[in-house]
Design a protein around this motif. Sequence first.
Motif, PDB file in Angstrom:
ATOM      1  N   ALA A   1      19.857  33.887  55.604  1.00  0.00           N
ATOM      2  CA  ALA A   1      19.890  32.443  55.351  1.00  0.00           C
ATOM      3  C   ALA A   1      19.004  32.120  54.159  1.00  0.00           C
ATOM      4  CB  ALA A   1      19.390  31.691  56.578  1.00  0.00           C
ATOM      5  N   VAL A   2      19.366  31.093  53.415  1.00  0.00           N
ATOM      6  CA  VAL A   2      18.485  30.575  52.369  1.00  0.00           C
ATOM      7  C   VAL A   2      17.997  29.198  52.806  1.00  0.00           C
ATOM      8  CG1 VAL A   2      19.580  31.890  50.522  1.00  0.00           C
ATOM      9  CG2 VAL A   2      20.394  29.575  51.009  1.00  0.00           C
ATOM     10  N   CYS A   3      16.752  28.891  52.452  1.00  0.00           N
ATOM     11  CA  CYS A   3      16.126  27.640  52.895  1.00  0.00           C
ATOM     12  C   CYS A   3      15.624  26.853  51.686  1.00  0.00           C
ATOM     13  CB  CYS A   3      14.963  27.950  53.837  1.00  0.00           C
ATOM     14  SG  CYS A   3      15.460  28.878  55.293  1.00  0.00           S
ATOM     15  N   PRO A   4      16.513  26.078  51.068  1.00  0.00           N
ATOM     16  CA  PRO A   4      16.085  25.331  49.882  1.00  0.00           C
ATOM     17  C   PRO A   4      15.232  24.107  50.235  1.00  0.00           C
ATOM     18  CG  PRO A   4      18.497  25.622  49.943  1.00  0.00           C
ATOM     19  CD  PRO A   4      17.959  25.960  51.299  1.00  0.00           C
ATOM     20  N   ALA A   5      14.290  23.806  49.343  1.00  0.00           N
ATOM     21  CA  ALA A   5      13.593  22.515  49.335  1.00  0.00           C
ATOM     22  C   ALA A   5      14.561  21.489  48.743  1.00  0.00           C
ATOM     23  CB  ALA A   5      12.352  22.651  48.460  1.00  0.00           C
ATOM     24  N   PRO A   6      14.146  20.227  48.613  1.00  0.00           N
ATOM     25  CA  PRO A   6      15.038  19.263  47.956  1.00  0.00           C
ATOM     26  C   PRO A   6      15.547  19.755  46.598  1.00  0.00           C
ATOM     27  CG  PRO A   6      13.223  18.110  48.990  1.00  0.00           C
ATOM     28  CD  PRO A   6      12.927  19.576  49.122  1.00  0.00           C
ATOM     29  N   ILE A   7      16.857  19.670  46.458  1.00  0.00           N
ATOM     30  CA  ILE A   7      17.557  20.165  45.262  1.00  0.00           C
ATOM     31  C   ILE A   7      18.371  18.993  44.709  1.00  0.00           C
ATOM     32  CG2 ILE A   7      19.313  21.809  44.441  1.00  0.00           C
ATOM     33  CD1 ILE A   7      16.792  23.236  45.511  1.00  0.00           C
ATOM     34  N   ARG A   8      18.402  18.868  43.398  1.00  0.00           N
ATOM     35  CA  ARG A   8      19.072  17.719  42.789  1.00  0.00           C
ATOM     36  C   ARG A   8      20.587  17.825  42.933  1.00  0.00           C
ATOM     37  NH1 ARG A   8      16.613  14.099  40.213  1.00  0.00           N
ATOM     38  NH2 ARG A   8      14.738  15.309  39.787  1.00  0.00           N
ATOM     39  N   THR A   9      21.156  17.161  43.951  1.00  0.00           N
ATOM     40  CA  THR A   9      22.613  17.125  44.172  1.00  0.00           C
ATOM     41  C   THR A   9      22.968  15.749  44.756  1.00  0.00           C
ATOM     42  OG1 THR A   9      22.528  17.814  46.483  1.00  0.00           O
ATOM     43  CG2 THR A   9      22.632  19.588  44.861  1.00  0.00           C
ATOM     44  N   ARG A  10      24.248  15.550  45.040  1.00  0.00           N
ATOM     45  CA  ARG A  10      24.677  14.306  45.687  1.00  0.00           C
ATOM     46  C   ARG A  10      23.933  14.081  46.992  1.00  0.00           C
ATOM     47  NH1 ARG A  10      26.395  12.542  49.974  1.00  0.00           N
ATOM     48  NH2 ARG A  10      26.355  14.671  50.765  1.00  0.00           N
TER      49      ARG A  10
ATOM     50  N   ALA B   1      15.336  34.598  56.630  1.00  0.00           N
ATOM     51  CA  ALA B   1      15.511  33.184  56.242  1.00  0.00           C
ATOM     52  C   ALA B   1      14.588  32.995  55.044  1.00  0.00           C
ATOM     53  CB  ALA B   1      15.126  32.272  57.394  1.00  0.00           C
ATOM     54  N   VAL B   2      15.176  32.965  53.853  1.00  0.00           N
ATOM     55  CA  VAL B   2      14.382  33.049  52.619  1.00  0.00           C
ATOM     56  C   VAL B   2      14.211  31.666  51.996  1.00  0.00           C
ATOM     57  CG1 VAL B   2      14.180  34.207  50.388  1.00  0.00           C
ATOM     58  CG2 VAL B   2      15.473  35.312  52.232  1.00  0.00           C
ATOM     59  N   PRO B   3      12.949  31.202  51.894  1.00  0.00           N
ATOM     60  CA  PRO B   3      12.736  29.902  51.245  1.00  0.00           C
ATOM     61  C   PRO B   3      13.015  29.986  49.742  1.00  0.00           C
ATOM     62  CG  PRO B   3      10.797  30.569  52.520  1.00  0.00           C
ATOM     63  CD  PRO B   3      11.686  31.783  52.377  1.00  0.00           C
ATOM     64  N   VAL B   4      13.574  28.915  49.196  1.00  0.00           N
ATOM     65  CA  VAL B   4      13.680  28.776  47.733  1.00  0.00           C
ATOM     66  C   VAL B   4      13.210  27.349  47.503  1.00  0.00           C
ATOM     67  CG1 VAL B   4      16.214  28.504  48.029  1.00  0.00           C
ATOM     68  CG2 VAL B   4      15.269  28.782  45.737  1.00  0.00           C
ATOM     69  N   ASP B   5      11.869  27.208  47.466  1.00  0.00           N
ATOM     70  CA  ASP B   5      11.275  25.894  47.736  1.00  0.00           C
ATOM     71  C   ASP B   5      10.025  25.559  46.933  1.00  0.00           C
ATOM     72  OD1 ASP B   5       9.409  27.579  48.891  1.00  0.00           O
ATOM     73  OD2 ASP B   5       9.223  26.442  50.748  1.00  0.00           O
ATOM     74  N   GLY B   6       9.779  26.279  45.845  1.00  0.00           N
ATOM     75  CA  GLY B   6       8.609  25.948  45.030  1.00  0.00           C
ATOM     76  C   GLY B   6       7.314  25.940  45.819  1.00  0.00           C
ATOM     77  N   ALA B   7       7.253  26.767  46.877  1.00  0.00           N
ATOM     78  CA  ALA B   7       6.067  26.919  47.753  1.00  0.00           C
ATOM     79  C   ALA B   7       5.880  25.756  48.735  1.00  0.00           C
ATOM     80  CB  ALA B   7       4.783  27.160  46.959  1.00  0.00           C
ATOM     81  N   MET B   8       6.927  24.936  48.915  1.00  0.00           N
ATOM     82  CA  MET B   8       6.794  23.777  49.820  1.00  0.00           C
ATOM     83  C   MET B   8       6.341  24.194  51.218  1.00  0.00           C
ATOM     84  SD  MET B   8       9.733  20.959  50.564  1.00  0.00           S
ATOM     85  CE  MET B   8       9.340  19.318  51.125  1.00  0.00           C
TER      86      MET B   8
END
Length: 256
Positions: A180-189, A246-253
């Motif tokens: 799984a990937v766990c993004p922080a807020p990402i600029r989308t709709r 479950a890998v964060p992609v979150d700028g260290a959030m």
Amino acid sequence: MSGALVDRTIIVSGAGGGIGSATVDQCLTEGANVVAFDLASLGLAELKKRAGQRLIVVEADVTSSVDWERVRDESLAKFGTLDGLVNNAGIEGSMSPLVEYPEQIFDQVLAVNVKGVFLGVKIVAPAMTGTNKSIVNVSSVAGLAGASGLGAYVASKHAVIGLTKTAAIELAGDGVRCNAVCPAPIRTRMMDSLIDSMKSDERDAAAIEGLIADSIPLGRIGDASEVAALMVFLLSDAASFISGAAVPVDGAMKAR
Ligand SMILES: NC(=O)c1ccc[n+]([C@@H]2O[C@H](COP(=O)([O-])OP(=O)(O)OC[C@H]3O[C@@H](n4cnc5c(N)ncnc54)[C@H](O)[C@@H]3O)[C@@H](O)[C@H]2O)c1
């Protein structure tokens, strides 16, 4: 990376959205055949204009097992192989406290974000071929901790991680990895819509964006391409011993 997915066939759900379309682009750049599907939408119409030798575009709903079977069958009919699956389709639901949360919207969020992932794994995994079979499910930082006002979304994204870990264990014997990937807020709709529902007389969209950026140690909202890059890595041979993560992609959030 270059040519990391040559000759692989990858299915991407929610492909017309922000993170989905960035993932389709990067998979194509890395040499994959891509089966992009989504509900009828502007994003899907844009993708249809680019369909060709290595890209097919299918209108389908992740909550329907019949639709998943059609996506699987069209993928095999066109490309003859099936190596990867990106379960990316998702909805945010309402912004409201649990005690006021509309039941019908709770059901919808769970249907798309959890049942959609379950059906994808159930229907696509047994049809996978090749030597590096990989499933990537899109969770969120909301899958790692609670978030006020987003109860259904948070519950659904925690469930995605549970499904991911279970799939990783159950499918390991068939050579299928699942992460799984766990993004922080990402600029989308989706993020624009969440910001919209947080606006008040005291706080406009820019002020809310500022607060979100401040909650991320790297000091900014993420870009869809940064999530897509992680998914391409997890789909590729470079990640051959990574499964059940479950890998964060979150700028260290979530490092805090
Ligand atoms: N944007 C963020 O801040 C963020 C952060 C963490 C996780 N995520 C997750 O990333 C994924 C992609 O979201 P996004 O930000 O690109 O949003 P988006 O709204 O741009 O894209 C979501 C896509 O999913 C599609 N979709 C919705 N219901 C569907 C269904 N029943 N069947 C098929 N497709 C369906 C939509 O049509 C849309 O194209 C979602 O799972 C979301 O929860 C987003």
